[in-house]
Design a protein around this motif. Structure first.
Motif, PDB file in Angstrom:
ATOM      1  N   ARG A   2       9.571  -1.675  -7.394  1.00 37.61           N
ATOM      2  CA  ARG A   2      10.078  -0.373  -6.776  1.00 37.61           C
ATOM      3  C   ARG A   2       8.562   0.280  -5.866  1.00 37.61           C
ATOM      4  O   ARG A   2       7.264   0.412  -6.390  1.00 37.61           O
ATOM      5  CB  ARG A   2      10.151   0.983  -8.037  1.00 37.61           C
ATOM      6  CG  ARG A   2      11.251  -0.075  -8.905  1.00 37.61           C
ATOM      7  CD  ARG A   2      11.397   0.849  -9.786  1.00 37.61           C
ATOM      8  NE  ARG A   2      11.449   2.397  -9.349  1.00 37.61           N
ATOM      9  CZ  ARG A   2      12.168   3.668 -10.105  1.00 37.61           C
ATOM     10  NH1 ARG A   2      12.745   2.604 -11.142  1.00 37.61           N
ATOM     11  NH2 ARG A   2      11.986   4.600 -10.077  1.00 37.61           N
ATOM     12  N   ILE A 165      17.743   6.451  -6.830  1.00 40.85           N
ATOM     13  CA  ILE A 165      17.627   5.089  -7.779  1.00 40.85           C
ATOM     14  C   ILE A 165      17.640   4.753  -9.050  1.00 40.85           C
ATOM     15  O   ILE A 165      18.226   3.894  -8.888  1.00 40.85           O
ATOM     16  CB  ILE A 165      16.202   4.484  -6.550  1.00 40.85           C
ATOM     17  CG1 ILE A 165      15.550   2.966  -6.993  1.00 40.85           C
ATOM     18  CG2 ILE A 165      14.847   5.325  -8.029  1.00 40.85           C
ATOM     19  CD1 ILE A 165      15.955   2.424  -6.248  1.00 40.85           C
ATOM     20  N   ASP A 166      16.955   6.217  -9.637  1.00 39.42           N
ATOM     21  CA  ASP A 166      17.630   5.713 -11.136  1.00 39.42           C
ATOM     22  C   ASP A 166      18.982   5.553 -11.140  1.00 39.42           C
ATOM     23  O   ASP A 166      19.259   4.814 -12.381  1.00 39.42           O
ATOM     24  CB  ASP A 166      17.101   7.040 -12.556  1.00 39.42           C
ATOM     25  CG  ASP A 166      15.308   6.528 -12.118  1.00 39.42           C
ATOM     26  OD1 ASP A 166      14.959   5.667 -11.121  1.00 39.42           O
ATOM     27  OD2 ASP A 166      14.680   7.509 -12.807  1.00 39.42           O
ATOM     28  N   VAL A 168      21.303   4.318  -9.526  1.00 37.43           N
ATOM     29  CA  VAL A 168      22.037   3.165  -9.088  1.00 37.43           C
ATOM     30  C   VAL A 168      21.295   2.291 -10.331  1.00 37.43           C
ATOM     31  O   VAL A 168      21.784   0.868 -10.474  1.00 37.43           O
ATOM     32  CB  VAL A 168      21.698   2.465  -7.863  1.00 37.43           C
ATOM     33  CG1 VAL A 168      21.882   1.570  -7.335  1.00 37.43           C
ATOM     34  CG2 VAL A 168      22.305   3.938  -6.460  1.00 37.43           C
ATOM     35  N   GLU A 169      20.503   2.334 -10.507  1.00 35.32           N
ATOM     36  CA  GLU A 169      19.941   0.819 -11.313  1.00 35.32           C
ATOM     37  C   GLU A 169      20.735   0.690 -12.457  1.00 35.32           C
ATOM     38  O   GLU A 169      20.934   0.296 -12.938  1.00 35.32           O
ATOM     39  CB  GLU A 169      18.078   1.374 -12.048  1.00 35.32           C
ATOM     40  CG  GLU A 169      17.350   0.519 -10.283  1.00 35.32           C
ATOM     41  CD  GLU A 169      16.203   1.024 -10.518  1.00 35.32           C
ATOM     42  OE1 GLU A 169      15.426   0.205  -9.139  1.00 35.32           O
ATOM     43  OE2 GLU A 169      15.563   1.577 -11.150  1.00 35.32           O
ATOM     44  N   LYS A 170      20.382   2.049 -13.286  1.00 37.20           N
ATOM     45  CA  LYS A 170      21.144   1.632 -14.338  1.00 37.20           C
ATOM     46  C   LYS A 170      22.807   1.355 -14.286  1.00 37.20           C
ATOM     47  O   LYS A 170      23.257   0.533 -15.164  1.00 37.20           O
ATOM     48  CB  LYS A 170      21.011   3.765 -15.002  1.00 37.20           C
ATOM     49  CG  LYS A 170      20.158   4.270 -15.626  1.00 37.20           C
ATOM     50  CD  LYS A 170      20.400   5.707 -15.903  1.00 37.20           C
ATOM     51  CE  LYS A 170      18.422   5.563 -16.637  1.00 37.20           C
ATOM     52  NZ  LYS A 170      18.164   7.107 -16.136  1.00 37.20           N
ATOM     53  N   ILE A 172      23.766  -0.791 -12.444  1.00 37.44           N
ATOM     54  CA  ILE A 172      24.064  -1.952 -11.968  1.00 37.44           C
ATOM     55  C   ILE A 172      23.747  -2.674 -13.662  1.00 37.44           C
ATOM     56  O   ILE A 172      24.475  -3.546 -13.653  1.00 37.44           O
ATOM     57  CB  ILE A 172      23.119  -2.520 -10.696  1.00 37.44           C
ATOM     58  CG1 ILE A 172      23.341  -2.049  -9.926  1.00 37.44           C
ATOM     59  CG2 ILE A 172      22.878  -4.051 -11.042  1.00 37.44           C
ATOM     60  CD1 ILE A 172      22.639  -1.929  -8.737  1.00 37.44           C
ATOM     61  N   LYS A 173      22.657  -1.559 -13.941  1.00 39.71           N
ATOM     62  CA  LYS A 173      21.848  -2.453 -15.242  1.00 39.71           C
ATOM     63  C   LYS A 173      23.549  -2.643 -16.630  1.00 39.71           C
ATOM     64  O   LYS A 173      23.382  -3.104 -16.839  1.00 39.71           O
ATOM     65  CB  LYS A 173      20.837  -2.150 -15.777  1.00 39.71           C
ATOM     66  CG  LYS A 173      20.201  -2.566 -17.118  1.00 39.71           C
ATOM     67  CD  LYS A 173      18.369  -1.889 -17.388  1.00 39.71           C
ATOM     68  CE  LYS A 173      18.576  -2.697 -18.458  1.00 39.71           C
ATOM     69  NZ  LYS A 173      17.839  -1.567 -19.095  1.00 39.71           N
TER      70      LYS A 173
END
Ligand code: ADP
Length: 213
Positions: A2, A165-166, A168-170, A172-173
């Motif tokens: 990041r 961004i958080d 999007v990351e959640k 995906i994860k």
């Protein structure tokens, strides 16, 4: 990855130069410029794509990403807040029947419904959760949605001030379509979550499309 600066090895810098000059270019072609085999440069290529310097289009080849373009994208991911893009949540009470929850999903044209008890978040129910119970032959009028929902404490949620961004990351994860946006209320020293929005693959896609328009 990041936001940090990455230092590249000489060979990776050479690959960047080759791609800049010959894009789109296949990995085989890049390797031939370096007198190497494709597998010898595989890890360099994955480092360069993961760090956002190159992008690969299947069957076409590698492209160089202009770094000021990347800065712009980074700016969106880190500076846009969930509150800037969230949509109105669709919420039902845990006692609502499966049937009525399906009707709400159609009427509100959404793919995920948030389930509350006395107004506070208890669970999430998705399209596939509803399909599963329907093909199981259950009485959808008699079964409350609270029985089948994914429930707290397993719910992934966010607050309005967190960056895009958080989200999007959640997404995906955890392989989910969206995330409820909540406000915490402390009542008698206990934490309750009021659902105030939803951020979904659709709201994120729409945000990027609006930037492009
Ligand atoms: P679908 O099941 O229609 O593909 P999702 O991928 O969003 O939709 O949901 C997958 C599973 O994850 C479902 O069982 C759903 O209840 C659950 N789920 C959806 N959103 C969340 C969330 N924010 N937190 C925890 N679980 C979730």
């Amino acid at each position: 990855m990041r936001g940090e600066t990455v230092e590249f090895k000489d060979r990776q810098l050479e690959i960047i130069e080759i791609v800049k000059e010959h894009q789109p270019i296949t990995s085989e072609h890049i390797a031939s410029f370096l007198n190497l085999t494709r597998s010898a440069i595989r890890s360099d290529l994955s480092i360069l794509t993961m760090s956002g310097v190159l992008t690969a289009k299947p069957k076409v080849g590698y492209y160089y990403i202009e770094q000021d373009e990347k800065e712009k994208i980074k700016d969106v991911f880190f500076n846009v807040k969930v509150s800037d893009i969230m949509a109105i949540p669709v919420v039902v009470d845990a006692k609502t029947s499966i049937y009525d929850t399906i009707v709400a999903m159609f009427l509100e044209d959404c793919g995920t419904v948030y389930v509350t008890k006395e107004g506070y978040l208890q669970g999430v129910v998705s399209r596939k959760d509803l399909l599963k119970i329907c093909i199981g032959g259950n009485d959808t009028n008699d079964t409350p949605v609270g029985i089948i929902m994914t429930r707290m404490p397993n719910i992934i949620y966010m607050t309005a001030n967190e960056p895009l961004i958080d989200a999007v990351e959640k997404i995906i994860k955890h392989q989910i379509d969206g995330i409820p946006v909540v406000e915490e209320r402390i009542i008698d020293k206990q934490s309750f979550l009021k659902v105030i929005g939803r951020v979904s693959k659709t709201s994120i896609t729409k945000h990027f499309y609006d930037l492009y328009k």
